[in-house]
Scaffold this motif. Sequence first.
Motif: not given
Length: 213
Positions: A33, A35-37, A40, A44, A92, A94-95, A103, A112-113
Motif C-alpha cells: 500500500q 505505492s499509493n500517495g 508512492g 514502486t 499498485p 489499492d489504498p 487518498v 490495478n488492485g
Amino acid sequence: MAGALAGPFYVIVGIVHALTREGFDPTRHALSQLSNGTFGWVQTGNFFTSGLLVIIGALGVRRTLRGSSGATWGPILLVIYGIGLLGAGVFPADPGQGFPPDVAPPASITRNGLLHFVFGGIGFYALIGACLVFALRFKRKEQPRWAVFSLVTGLSFMASFMAIAAGPPPVPVMLAFYVAVTWVWAWHTALHLKVSREHGVGTEINQPRKPLT
C-alpha cells in the motif's frame, strides 16, 4: 551477488519508507500500500529494483549450477518471483484501511488492485516452489541443515501468505506475515551467498596448477 542484495534492499527500503510515511500502521497495512500517495514512487521503485536484482541473481544461479540438481526449476521459479515483483510495481495495490490518509479508497477492487494480487500471488507461490526445489537439492547433496532451512522457509511462508490472503487479517497474522517476508528474503540472500561461495571454491580447485620452477 545481485540476488544476495535483493533482500536487504527490499527490506531496508520498505522499513524506512513505512516508518516515515504518515498514517502507515504495520498492524493494519501491507507494504504494497506504500505505492499509493505522494511518495508512492519509493515503493514502486523498490518493487522494480528488487525484481530486477532477483532475476539477475536467478540467472547467475542457473549459470553456476548448470548440470546439477535444481539447476533448472530453481532458477526458473526465482525468475517468476522476480517477474511477480515487477508486476506488483506496475500495478499498485489499492489504498484502504485509512492509508494513505489523503487518498480515498475505491468502492470496489480496481483492475490495478486485482492485477497486483495476481502478480503477487504468482510470485509468492513461485518463491515457495523455489524453496522446495532447493530443499530437495540440498537433501540430495546430503546437506540436511540447508534442506530443513529451505523446507521450513517455504512451508512457513506459504502458511502465512494463505492466512493473510483469506481476508482482513487480525494483528497477529499481519505481524506474522511481516516476519515471514523478512525470513524468506533472508533465505533468498543466504541461498545466493552459498551458491556464490561454493562456485568460488570449485573454480579455485579446478584451476590447473602451475608447474614448479
